[in-house]
Design a protein around this motif. Structure first.
Motif, PDB file in Angstrom:
ATOM      1  N   UNK A 159      11.576  -3.146   2.546  1.00 32.25           N
ATOM      2  CA  UNK A 159      10.753  -4.094   1.803  1.00 32.25           C
ATOM      3  C   UNK A 159      10.060  -3.419   0.623  1.00 32.25           C
ATOM      4  N   UNK A 160      10.006  -2.083   0.644  1.00 38.91           N
ATOM      5  CA  UNK A 160       9.419  -1.351  -0.479  1.00 38.91           C
ATOM      6  C   UNK A 160      10.184  -1.663  -1.762  1.00 38.91           C
ATOM      7  N   UNK A 190      14.662   3.733  -7.182  1.00 42.35           N
ATOM      8  CA  UNK A 190      15.489   4.666  -6.417  1.00 42.35           C
ATOM      9  C   UNK A 190      14.777   4.883  -5.087  1.00 42.35           C
ATOM     10  N   UNK A 191      15.387   4.394  -4.017  1.00 37.28           N
ATOM     11  CA  UNK A 191      14.776   4.417  -2.691  1.00 37.28           C
ATOM     12  C   UNK A 191      15.543   5.360  -1.776  1.00 37.28           C
ATOM     13  N   UNK A 192      14.864   6.389  -1.283  1.00 42.07           N
ATOM     14  CA  UNK A 192      15.479   7.321  -0.348  1.00 42.07           C
ATOM     15  C   UNK A 192      14.945   7.102   1.055  1.00 42.07           C
ATOM     16  N   UNK A 209       0.830  -1.205   0.000  1.00 43.53           N
ATOM     17  CA  UNK A 209       0.000   0.000   0.000  1.00 43.53           C
ATOM     18  C   UNK A 209       0.866   1.257   0.000  1.00 43.53           C
ATOM     19  N   UNK A 210       1.955   1.223   0.763  1.00 43.27           N
ATOM     20  CA  UNK A 210       2.862   2.372   0.812  1.00 43.27           C
ATOM     21  C   UNK A 210       3.453   2.651  -0.562  1.00 43.27           C
ATOM     22  N   UNK A 252      10.936   6.659  -4.593  1.00 43.73           N
ATOM     23  CA  UNK A 252      10.115   6.716  -3.388  1.00 43.73           C
ATOM     24  C   UNK A 252      10.991   6.972  -2.166  1.00 43.73           C
ATOM     25  N   UNK A 253      10.443   7.697  -1.209  1.00 49.38           N
ATOM     26  CA  UNK A 253      11.091   7.878   0.087  1.00 49.38           C
ATOM     27  C   UNK A 253      10.406   6.975   1.098  1.00 49.38           C
ATOM     28  N   UNK A 254      11.179   6.129   1.751  1.00 48.46           N
ATOM     29  CA  UNK A 254      10.628   5.208   2.743  1.00 48.46           C
ATOM     30  C   UNK A 254      11.761   4.648   3.587  1.00 48.46           C
TER      31      UNK A 254
END
Length: 212
Positions: free
Chosen positions: A54-55, A68-70, A24-25, A48-50
């Motif tokens: 697991x995202x 790209x995960x921040x 959902x996130x 996404x920023x998280x």
């Protein structure tokens, strides 16, 4: 991008119980961008920023080619889908050059693109680690500014938005905007006295024109 969200809806429905909040996130917060790849292929980028790593796992199971995960601390990690043939080496070169510039370091002259492509860390851009591992499908790649095993790493000075922008430029097929017309005509205008800001990145499409 409706087709991407439709695909994500299918993934989300079939795995909702397993992924729960993570799915959902991602669905609510990820920004999806289509990159026109060098061979005309569509590359789907998720930004996404998280603080939930697991995202990235969920994104790799979706139809996103590059993630790209921040984090809330400003750390940035870049992953690709497990089945993807996209090579992140050029992205690593670009980020290292831009991190050096953010640290007020000069561009290497002449540029050593082999050194800038090296696994691990390089001088002047130590916040980035290029991870390469061999598996049954070839090699797995990720670009890490911090990780679960290094949560106290120093954040990149570039920021998530700029990193995502650089990924889009590097994996795309365009040229530096003020010089694009000459580049399209296969005339490289880069010189010592008139340096192109993209030249030091060592993009294959630029090198092909410069050395033709």
């Amino acid at each position: 991008m409706n087709w991407v969200f439709c695909a994500l809806d299918v993934k989300f429905r079939t795995q909702k119980e397993f992924w729960g909040v993570t799915a959902q996130e991602f669905k609510n917060n990820a920004t999806l961008t289509t990159i026109d790849g060098p061979s005309g292929e569509n590359i789907t980028l998720a930004t996404i920023t998280s603080d939930n790593e697991d995202v990235a796992k969920f994104a790799r199971m979706s139809d996103c080619d590059v993630i790209v995960l921040g984090s809330s601390r400003g750390l940035v990690q870049i992953f690709r889908k497990g089945t993807s043939k996209i090579d992140l080496t050029s992205v690593m070169r670009t980020l290292r050059i831009e991190e050096r510039r953010a640290n007020n370091l000069p561009d290497p002259e002449p540029p050593d693109w082999t050194a800038l492509s090296a696994e691990g860390r390089v001088e002047g851009a130590e916040v980035w680690h290029f991870f390469i591992s061999q598996n049954g499908n070839g090699s797995a790649q990720s670009i890490l500014n911090g990780s679960l095993s290094a949560p106290n790493a120093t954040p990149t000075k570039l920021g998530l938005t700029r990193v995502s922008e650089l990924v889009q430029i590097t994996l795309g097929r365009g040229f530096e905007p003020t010089r694009a017309n000459r580049c399209i005509a296969k005339v490289c205008s880069h010189s010592t006295g008139n340096p192109c800001p993209w030249f030091a990145w060592g993009l294959e499409r630029c090198r092909a024109i410069h050395h033709k």
